[in-house]
Design a protein around this motif. Structure first.
Motif, short mmCIF file in Angstrom:
data_model
loop_
_atom_site.label_atom_id
_atom_site.label_comp_id
_atom_site.label_asym_id
_atom_site.label_seq_id
_atom_site.Cartn_x
_atom_site.Cartn_y
_atom_site.Cartn_z
N LYS A 23 -9.50 -1.72 -3.22
CA LYS A 23 -9.36 -2.59 -2.04
C LYS A 23 -10.43 -2.23 -1.02
O LYS A 23 -10.68 -1.05 -0.82
N GLY A 75 0.35 -3.47 4.35
CA GLY A 75 -0.41 -2.23 4.43
C GLY A 75 -0.77 -1.84 5.85
O GLY A 75 -0.65 -2.65 6.78
N ASP A 88 0.87 -1.16 0.00
CA ASP A 88 0.00 0.00 0.00
C ASP A 88 0.92 1.23 0.00
O ASP A 88 2.11 1.11 0.30
N THR A 133 -2.61 0.80 -4.77
CA THR A 133 -3.17 1.95 -4.06
C THR A 133 -4.59 2.27 -4.51
O THR A 133 -4.90 2.21 -5.70
N ASP A 185 -6.35 -3.27 3.19
CA ASP A 185 -5.12 -3.99 2.82
C ASP A 185 -5.10 -5.42 3.35
O ASP A 185 -4.85 -6.37 2.60
#
Ligand SMILES: [Mg+2]
Length: 343
Positions: free
Chosen positions: A205, A230, A30, A63, A236
């Protein structure tokens, strides 16, 4: 020192973490609250990335950023002293259009969001009409828009009321910035949800699409050969685990500002009697698929799971990362990379 994580000693924990990384073919990070905080690079990030790349791992950045292209994010990383190829930065901005094209072919769309989002949707093969166009469209794609306005809100609502699906690029309410939290896409489309009385679908995500597209871009077929790193337990860690990946959760000070969850106690620093942090780390693994499955429904039209009722809705003790590490420096130390110099 005894760790609260599975009652391992710090050394055993580091060895297990290192084994997980050693077995991985792909290591995915991330960005916000993980590799950087606003304009500040995370300590140990350069050394860690260099070490992983030196070992032949495929390093990617995954991301929920829906404002910038991979090229723009790469330029930002370069300003902070980190090298990354634009094609190794997997952004919601660029992948949402790719996913929609695969699901449904070329679509007629309207979009709320940055120039980069509009351009990426067109590059993916879609036609993007102006938001005030009277023409019917197949879908409205809603990304982070720093010029969001009442007129745009009214236009999206009008589309939604005539039955046009509205897809959020990502459900995040905020991300960490230089002066604190920065409003994100989920906060911009929340008024639409309030008026409609239902949740919108979101692409990024924790939905599986970005994880799958990242694996595909790396040429890795097995998710268990991938590690997701993350700071956000919900997007994450829970998302990575639901996709079948191993996960590292960075539980440091970034958590409160980047995830929308309450700040976590430091498991390493807490005494054995600290119930909140130990419950978080020691929760049964079986809770994760059950929790993620129960919060998402899947649209027949797009194959995209709907957003859960609220991002922090997953109980904090229902998410079990494979490894909990305070920050990237701690992770770099785990593999002995913290002492190396350069990028
Ligand atoms: Mg983050």
């Amino acid at each position: 020192m005894q760790s609260h994580y599975k009652n391992l000693t710090a050394t055993q924990e580091a060895e297990q973490a290192w084994t997980t990384l050693e077995q991985a073919e792909g290591v995915f990070f991330d960005l916000d609250g993980c590799v950087y905080f606003g304009e500040r690079i995370a300590e140990g990030a350069g050394e860690l990335l260099q070490a992983l790349r030196g070992q032949g791992k495929r390093v990617r950045f995954v991301t929920n950023n829906s404002t910038d292209s991979g090229e723009q994010v790469a330029a930002r990383l370069a300003r902070m002293g980190l090298e990354a190829q634009p094609e190794h930065i997997m952004t919601a901005t660029e992948l949402v259009g790719v996913h929609l094209f695969r699901q449904a072919g070329p679509l007629k769309l309207k979009a709320v969001g940055s120039q980069s989002l509009h351009a990426a949707l067109e590059r993916a093969g879609h036609r993007v009409l102006p938001l005030d166009s009277k023409q019917r469209v197949d879908m409205v794609v809603f990304g982070r828009d720093t010029t969001f306005s009442y007129a745009k809100l009214a236009a999206v609502l009008e589309e939604a009321e005539r039955g046009t699906p509205v897809l959020g690029t990502n459900l995040d309410l905020h991300h960490p910035g230089v002066k604190g939290r920065v409003p994100e896409t989920g906060a911009l489309y929340a008024p639409v949800e309030l008026i409609l009385g239902r949740k919108l679908e979101a692409f990024g995500k924790p939905a599986p699409h970005m994880f799958r597209l990242t694996m595909e871009q790396c040429g890795i077929a097995r998710p268990d050969l991938c590690v997701m790193v993350g700071d956000n337990l919900y997007t994450d860690v829970a998302g990575g685990r639901a996709a079948g990946m191993r996960t590292f959760w960075l539980y440091g000070p970034s958590l409160a500002s980047s995830s929308g969850l309450p700040a976590a106690a430091d498991p390493a620093a807490s005494p054995a009697s600290a119930p909140a942090s130990t419950a978080l780390i020691a929760a049964p693994a079986a809770a994760i698929p059950a929790t993620t499955a129960s919060t998402a429904s899947v649209s027949a039209a797009t194959g995209i799971p709907s957003a859960p009722t609220a991002a922090p809705a997953i109980p904090r003790d229902a998410v079990l990362p494979d490894h909990a590490v305070r920050d990237l420096m701690a992770l770099a130390s785990t593999i002995g990379a913290a002492g190396t110099s350069g990028m």
